[in-house]
Design a protein around this motif. Structure first.
Motif, mmCIF file in Angstrom:
data_model
loop_
_atom_site.group_PDB
_atom_site.id
_atom_site.type_symbol
_atom_site.label_atom_id
_atom_site.label_comp_id
_atom_site.label_asym_id
_atom_site.label_seq_id
_atom_site.Cartn_x
_atom_site.Cartn_y
_atom_site.Cartn_z
ATOM 1 N N TYR A 55 0.833 -1.211 0.000
ATOM 2 C CA TYR A 55 0.000 0.000 0.000
ATOM 3 C C TYR A 55 0.863 1.255 0.000
ATOM 4 O O TYR A 55 0.615 2.192 -0.754
ATOM 5 C CB TYR A 55 -0.916 0.037 1.224
ATOM 6 C CG TYR A 55 -2.101 -0.881 1.184
ATOM 7 C CD1 TYR A 55 -2.859 -1.042 0.036
ATOM 8 C CD2 TYR A 55 -2.486 -1.583 2.318
ATOM 9 C CE1 TYR A 55 -3.957 -1.883 0.015
ATOM 10 C CE2 TYR A 55 -3.576 -2.424 2.304
ATOM 11 C CZ TYR A 55 -4.310 -2.578 1.152
ATOM 12 O OH TYR A 55 -5.384 -3.403 1.138
ATOM 13 N N LEU A 56 1.858 1.266 0.874
ATOM 14 C CA LEU A 56 2.697 2.451 0.973
ATOM 15 C C LEU A 56 3.569 2.612 -0.273
ATOM 16 O O LEU A 56 3.793 3.737 -0.723
ATOM 17 C CB LEU A 56 3.560 2.384 2.235
ATOM 18 C CG LEU A 56 4.196 3.694 2.631
ATOM 19 C CD1 LEU A 56 3.136 4.753 2.889
ATOM 20 C CD2 LEU A 56 5.053 3.519 3.847
ATOM 21 N N GLU A 57 4.037 1.521 -0.845
ATOM 22 C CA GLU A 57 4.806 1.607 -2.089
ATOM 23 C C GLU A 57 3.948 2.209 -3.203
ATOM 24 O O GLU A 57 4.411 3.065 -3.959
ATOM 25 C CB GLU A 57 5.286 0.222 -2.520
ATOM 26 C CG GLU A 57 6.477 -0.283 -1.770
ATOM 27 C CD GLU A 57 6.931 -1.646 -2.260
ATOM 28 O OE1 GLU A 57 6.491 -2.090 -3.346
ATOM 29 O OE2 GLU A 57 7.732 -2.273 -1.556
ATOM 30 N N LYS A 58 2.702 1.762 -3.300
ATOM 31 C CA LYS A 58 1.808 2.265 -4.344
ATOM 32 C C LYS A 58 1.561 3.761 -4.163
ATOM 33 O O LYS A 58 1.604 4.534 -5.131
ATOM 34 C CB LYS A 58 0.473 1.507 -4.301
ATOM 35 C CG LYS A 58 -0.444 1.819 -5.465
ATOM 36 C CD LYS A 58 -1.784 1.128 -5.349
ATOM 37 C CE LYS A 58 -1.632 -0.369 -5.356
ATOM 38 N NZ LYS A 58 -2.932 -1.069 -5.355
ATOM 39 N N THR A 59 1.328 4.187 -2.936
ATOM 40 C CA THR A 59 1.086 5.605 -2.666
ATOM 41 C C THR A 59 2.321 6.439 -3.000
ATOM 42 O O THR A 59 2.209 7.511 -3.604
ATOM 43 C CB THR A 59 0.692 5.806 -1.194
ATOM 44 O OG1 THR A 59 -0.430 4.978 -0.900
ATOM 45 C CG2 THR A 59 0.340 7.248 -0.910
ATOM 46 N N SER A 60 3.496 5.950 -2.635
ATOM 47 C CA SER A 60 4.717 6.699 -2.937
ATOM 48 C C SER A 60 4.977 6.750 -4.438
ATOM 49 O O SER A 60 5.456 7.765 -4.955
ATOM 50 C CB SER A 60 5.916 6.101 -2.202
ATOM 51 O OG SER A 60 6.217 4.820 -2.690
ATOM 52 N N ARG A 61 4.658 5.688 -5.164
ATOM 53 C CA ARG A 61 4.818 5.707 -6.628
ATOM 54 C C ARG A 61 3.911 6.752 -7.272
ATOM 55 O O ARG A 61 4.307 7.421 -8.225
ATOM 56 C CB ARG A 61 4.517 4.332 -7.218
ATOM 57 C CG ARG A 61 5.636 3.357 -7.054
ATOM 58 C CD ARG A 61 5.361 2.082 -7.847
ATOM 59 N NE ARG A 61 6.206 1.041 -7.328
ATOM 60 C CZ ARG A 61 5.803 -0.159 -6.968
ATOM 61 N NH1 ARG A 61 4.542 -0.490 -7.093
ATOM 62 N NH2 ARG A 61 6.644 -1.037 -6.505
ATOM 63 N N ILE A 62 2.699 6.879 -6.765
ATOM 64 C CA ILE A 62 1.783 7.882 -7.305
ATOM 65 C C ILE A 62 2.346 9.287 -7.079
ATOM 66 O O ILE A 62 2.344 10.120 -7.991
ATOM 67 C CB ILE A 62 0.375 7.736 -6.688
ATOM 68 C CG1 ILE A 62 -0.282 6.452 -7.185
ATOM 69 C CG2 ILE A 62 -0.501 8.942 -7.010
ATOM 70 C CD1 ILE A 62 -1.557 6.076 -6.447
ATOM 71 N N LEU A 63 2.839 9.547 -5.876
ATOM 72 C CA LEU A 63 3.405 10.865 -5.575
ATOM 73 C C LEU A 63 4.646 11.140 -6.428
ATOM 74 O O LEU A 63 4.831 12.255 -6.928
ATOM 75 C CB LEU A 63 3.737 10.967 -4.095
ATOM 76 C CG LEU A 63 2.547 10.950 -3.142
ATOM 77 C CD1 LEU A 63 3.027 10.926 -1.693
ATOM 78 C CD2 LEU A 63 1.653 12.146 -3.384
ATOM 79 N N LEU A 64 5.499 10.131 -6.600
ATOM 80 C CA LEU A 64 6.685 10.303 -7.450
ATOM 81 C C LEU A 64 6.296 10.532 -8.910
ATOM 82 O O LEU A 64 6.937 11.316 -9.611
ATOM 83 C CB LEU A 64 7.601 9.089 -7.334
ATOM 84 C CG LEU A 64 8.444 9.007 -6.070
ATOM 85 C CD1 LEU A 64 9.162 7.670 -5.995
ATOM 86 C CD2 LEU A 64 9.431 10.145 -6.007
ATOM 87 N N PHE A 65 5.237 9.874 -9.366
ATOM 88 C CA PHE A 65 4.790 10.059 -10.744
ATOM 89 C C PHE A 65 4.286 11.488 -10.965
ATOM 90 O O PHE A 65 4.578 12.097 -11.996
ATOM 91 C CB PHE A 65 3.703 9.045 -11.117
ATOM 92 C CG PHE A 65 3.257 9.169 -12.543
ATOM 93 C CD1 PHE A 65 4.065 8.719 -13.573
ATOM 94 C CD2 PHE A 65 2.036 9.750 -12.852
ATOM 95 C CE1 PHE A 65 3.674 8.852 -14.899
ATOM 96 C CE2 PHE A 65 1.634 9.884 -14.166
ATOM 97 C CZ PHE A 65 2.451 9.429 -15.193
ATOM 98 N N VAL A 66 3.549 12.012 -10.000
ATOM 99 C CA VAL A 66 3.071 13.399 -10.115
ATOM 100 C C VAL A 66 4.256 14.351 -10.180
ATOM 101 O O VAL A 66 4.296 15.261 -11.020
ATOM 102 C CB VAL A 66 2.124 13.751 -8.937
ATOM 103 C CG1 VAL A 66 1.838 15.237 -8.891
ATOM 104 C CG2 VAL A 66 0.834 12.966 -9.052
ATOM 105 N N ALA A 67 5.259 14.129 -9.325
ATOM 106 C CA ALA A 67 6.456 14.975 -9.360
ATOM 107 C C ALA A 67 7.184 14.819 -10.697
ATOM 108 O O ALA A 67 7.674 15.812 -11.271
ATOM 109 C CB ALA A 67 7.382 14.610 -8.208
ATOM 110 N N PHE A 68 7.238 13.598 -11.224
ATOM 111 C CA PHE A 68 7.884 13.343 -12.507
ATOM 112 C C PHE A 68 7.180 14.090 -13.633
ATOM 113 O O PHE A 68 7.828 14.689 -14.496
ATOM 114 C CB PHE A 68 7.898 11.837 -12.791
ATOM 115 C CG PHE A 68 8.299 11.469 -14.188
ATOM 116 C CD1 PHE A 68 9.602 11.654 -14.626
ATOM 117 C CD2 PHE A 68 7.370 10.944 -15.070
ATOM 118 C CE1 PHE A 68 9.973 11.311 -15.919
ATOM 119 C CE2 PHE A 68 7.725 10.600 -16.362
ATOM 120 C CZ PHE A 68 9.034 10.783 -16.797
#
Length: 174
Positions: free
Chosen positions: A40-53
Motif C-alpha cells: 500500500y505504501l509503495e503504491k502511494t509513494s509511486r503515485i506521488l513520485l509520478f506526479v512529481a515526474f
C-alpha cells in the motif's frame, strides 16, 4: 539537448522509484510489517513520485512555470471539490502512512481501543490503506478507520485478557 534532459528525467524517476520502494520494503521488514501494508505504501509513494515526474517533465519540455502551475492549480481545485465531501478518504490515507511508520501494534496483537460508547477489543487482523480490522473474542470483525485509531488511546492487552491492564506497583530500590 531536450532529448538528453528527457532521458535524464526518466532515468532519475526510475531510480527514485526503485530506491524509495526498496527503502520502504527494508523499513517494513525491519519493523515486521505485513507485506500488504508495505505494498500500500509503495503504491502511494509511486503515485506521488509520478506526479512529481510529470511536473518536472512538463518543465523540461519547455512549458512555462506559469502554464504548469495554472494547470496544476486547476486540477487540484477540481480534485479538491470532488474530494471535499470525502475528506475522510484523504485523512485515512495520511493516517495509514503514520500507522505504517509509528503504530506500535502489529497484526496478531490483542488491543483495546478506549471508546466510551463501544467495546473495541480484539485481535488486529489487518491494517490496510483505509482501516484496521479487529476480530473480537466473539468472532465479529470490526472495521475501524485509520484516522480514528490515531485519535484514541490504544492499549495492548495480554493474551486472553480483555480488561484494562492492572496497575503495577512502582518498584522501589532496596
Amino acid at each position: 539537448m531536450k532529448w538528453l534532459s528527457l532521458a535524464i528525467c526518466v532515468v532519475a524517476y526510475l531510480f527514485c522509484t526503485r530506491a524509495v520502494s526498496a527503502s520502504i520494503r527494508r523499513l517494513g521488514r525491519s519493523k515486521e510489517v505485513a507485506e500488504v501494508r508495505i505494498k500500500y505504501l509503495e503504491k502511494t509513494s509511486r503515485i506521488l513520485l509520478f506526479v512529481a515526474f510529470v511536473i518536472v517533465l512538463c518543465l523540461t519540455l519547455g512549458f512555462g512555470y506559469g502554464q504548469v502551475s495554472l494547470f496544476l492549480s486547476s486540477a487540484f481545485a477540481v480534485i479538491g471539490v470532488a474530494l471535499f465531501a470525502q475528506w475522510s478518504i484523504l485523512s485515512n490515507i495520511t493516517a495509514s502512512m503514520v500507522i505504517f511508520f509509528g503504530f506500535p501494534y502489529r497484526v496478531g496483537d490483542e488491543i483495546k481501543v478506549t471508546d466510551a460508547d463501544f467495546d473495541l477489543s480484539g485481535t488486529v487482523e489487518e491494517i490496510s490503506l483505509f482501516h484496521v480490522l479487529i476480530r473480537t473474542a466473539e468472532g465479529n470483525l470490526i472495521t475501524y478507520p485509520n484516522n480514528l485509531i490515531l485519535q484514541k488511546p490504544v492499549i495492548k492487552l495480554d493474551r486472553g485478557n480483555t480488561d484494562f491492564p492492572q496497575k503495577v506497583a512502582p518498584r522501589h530500590p532496596e
